[in-house]
Design an enzyme around this catalytic site. Structure first.
Site, PDB file in Angstrom:
ATOM      1  N   ASN A  12       0.867  -1.180   0.000  1.00 41.62           N
ATOM      2  CA  ASN A  12       0.000   0.000   0.000  1.00 41.62           C
ATOM      3  C   ASN A  12       0.903   1.229   0.000  1.00 41.62           C
ATOM      4  O   ASN A  12       1.482   1.574   1.021  1.00 41.62           O
ATOM      5  CB  ASN A  12      -0.901  -0.023   1.248  1.00 41.62           C
ATOM      6  CG  ASN A  12      -1.715   1.250   1.394  1.00 41.62           C
ATOM      7  OD1 ASN A  12      -1.770   2.067   0.473  1.00 41.62           O
ATOM      8  ND2 ASN A  12      -2.343   1.414   2.551  1.00 41.62           N
ATOM      9  N   GLU A 104      -6.799   4.640   7.764  1.00 38.59           N
ATOM     10  CA  GLU A 104      -6.589   6.066   7.448  1.00 38.59           C
ATOM     11  C   GLU A 104      -7.817   6.656   6.759  1.00 38.59           C
ATOM     12  O   GLU A 104      -8.106   7.847   6.902  1.00 38.59           O
ATOM     13  CB  GLU A 104      -5.315   6.223   6.608  1.00 38.59           C
ATOM     14  CG  GLU A 104      -4.078   6.010   7.488  1.00 38.59           C
ATOM     15  CD  GLU A 104      -2.855   5.467   6.776  1.00 38.59           C
ATOM     16  OE1 GLU A 104      -2.806   5.482   5.537  1.00 38.59           O
ATOM     17  OE2 GLU A 104      -1.927   5.013   7.476  1.00 38.59           O
ATOM     18  N   GLU A 174      -5.020  -4.813  10.554  1.00 35.56           N
ATOM     19  CA  GLU A 174      -4.000  -3.768  10.719  1.00 35.56           C
ATOM     20  C   GLU A 174      -4.279  -3.007  12.010  1.00 35.56           C
ATOM     21  O   GLU A 174      -5.096  -2.065  12.009  1.00 35.56           O
ATOM     22  CB  GLU A 174      -4.053  -2.796   9.539  1.00 35.56           C
ATOM     23  CG  GLU A 174      -3.680  -3.419   8.227  1.00 35.56           C
ATOM     24  CD  GLU A 174      -3.101  -2.383   7.265  1.00 35.56           C
ATOM     25  OE1 GLU A 174      -2.045  -2.656   6.696  1.00 35.56           O
ATOM     26  OE2 GLU A 174      -3.685  -1.302   7.117  1.00 35.56           O
ATOM     27  N   GLY A 180       2.827   2.549  10.756  1.00 31.14           N
ATOM     28  CA  GLY A 180       3.758   3.667  10.593  1.00 31.14           C
ATOM     29  C   GLY A 180       4.462   4.071  11.881  1.00 31.14           C
ATOM     30  O   GLY A 180       5.071   5.127  11.953  1.00 31.14           O
ATOM     31  N   SER A 220       3.798  -1.870  10.238  1.00 29.45           N
ATOM     32  CA  SER A 220       5.257  -1.859  10.426  1.00 29.45           C
ATOM     33  C   SER A 220       5.922  -3.168  10.007  1.00 29.45           C
ATOM     34  O   SER A 220       6.908  -3.592  10.615  1.00 29.45           O
ATOM     35  CB  SER A 220       5.618  -1.503  11.868  1.00 29.45           C
ATOM     36  OG  SER A 220       5.190  -0.190  12.180  1.00 29.45           O
TER      37      SER A 220
HETATM   38  P1  13P Z   1       3.240   0.598   7.609  1.00 28.44           P
HETATM   39  O1  13P Z   1       3.761  -0.694   7.040  1.00 28.44           O
HETATM   40  O2  13P Z   1       3.943   1.813   7.086  1.00 28.44           O
HETATM   41  O3  13P Z   1       3.143   0.557   9.092  1.00 28.44           O
HETATM   42  O4  13P Z   1       1.724   0.759   7.065  1.00 28.44           O
HETATM   43  C1  13P Z   1       0.859  -0.304   7.196  1.00 28.44           C
HETATM   44  C2  13P Z   1      -0.369  -0.008   6.420  1.00 28.44           C
HETATM   45  O5  13P Z   1      -1.143   0.861   6.776  1.00 28.44           O
HETATM   46  C3  13P Z   1      -0.587  -0.766   5.177  1.00 28.44           C
HETATM   47  O6  13P Z   1      -1.879  -0.586   4.698  1.00 28.44           O
END
Ligand code: 13P
Length: 262
Positions: A12, A104, A174, A180, A220
């Protein structure tokens, strides 16, 4: 449990990369993986809308064994929805996948379970496979309500959708506190939730659907933590954010998920 579920690693990209950078990244990922690895693991990229045409041209033109899709879609078929993108538009660009219900989107665009349910319907109406995301924030986890919370999100998203429409659906767990942040869930955390989601699917949509559904972990994920996560019996791959923007790192994650032992 031995399953025939083919692992998936989906990148993503969120709101990153120009269309030129998008092409360079896909090219590098594709040439970092061999045909066996690309058969063992399904590798998917999810670029911003404006890069989809370029990514499509590259993947189709060079017959790369990489899937692609979008990060969101409108629940509506067409009309006066300024700035929105319909399922038919994505299907027209050959998208096989679309993320639905990413945290998000839930947070910044106030997407409710009902809105997510409508988006799932729109994707399925256009023969695009949704990757449905669920996940709890830190306060919910601290209170120990994370499983119940994610199962409620799952139930809300799938309301009224019969098993025969959901055969291809992909789920992604997630946890918001791991996105992140560098804070990855433990393999046991991922397994606990993915197994609970599968069990709920079994109750609501039957054993065949639940047993065949791929459930990914996201939050992450990096090459250094991939092995433990994808080794879990109910975790069928990863939804990767930041690390999917680095071709070498993303290819390493894909190779680990393609390893025979995973
Ligand atoms: P990160 O791998 O940057 O933590 O993001 C995960 C994510 O939201 C994938 O959709």
């Amino acid at each position: 449990m031995i399953t025939a579920r083919r692992p998936m690693i989906a990148g993503n990209w969120k709101m990153n990369l120009s269309h030129l950078e998008a092409i360079a990244l896909v090219q590098k990922v594709a040439f970092s993986l061999d045909a066996t690895q690309l058969q063992r693991v399904e590798v998917v990229v999810l670029p911003p809308f404006v890069s989809l045409r370029s990514v499509q041209a590259l993947i189709v033109g060079d017959q790369l064994l990489i899937g692609y899709g979008a990060q969101d879609l409108s629940p509506h078929t067409d009309g006066a929805y300024t700035g929105d993108i319909s399922g038919a538009m994505l299907a027209g660009l050959g998208c096989q996948y679309v993320l639905v219900g990413h945290s998000e989107r839930r947070e910044h665009h106030h997407e409710s379970d009902a809105a997510i349910n409508a988006k799932l319907g729109a994707a399925l109406d256009n023969a695009i496979t949704p990757i449905l995301c669920v996940g709890e924030g830190l306060p919910v986890r601290s209170e120990g309500r994370h499983v119940e919370y994610c199962l409620t999100q799952l139930d809300g998203a799938l309301a009224g959708l019969a098993a025969d429409r959901l055969a291809e659906l992909v789920l992604a767990y997630e946890p918001v506190w791991a996105i992140g942040t560098g804070e990855v869930a433990t393999p046991e955390d991922a397994q606990e939730m993915c197994s609970a989601l599968r069990e709920r699917l079994r109750e609501t949509h039957g054993a065949a659907l639940a047993g065949g559904m791929r459930i990914l972990y996201g939050g992450s994920v990096k090459a250094s933590n991939t092995e433990g996560i994808v080794a879990q019996p109910d975790v069928d791959g990863a939804l990767v954010g930041g690390a999917s923007l680095d071709a070498d790192e993303f290819a390493r994650i894909c190779r680990l998920a393609a390893a025979p032992s995973s």
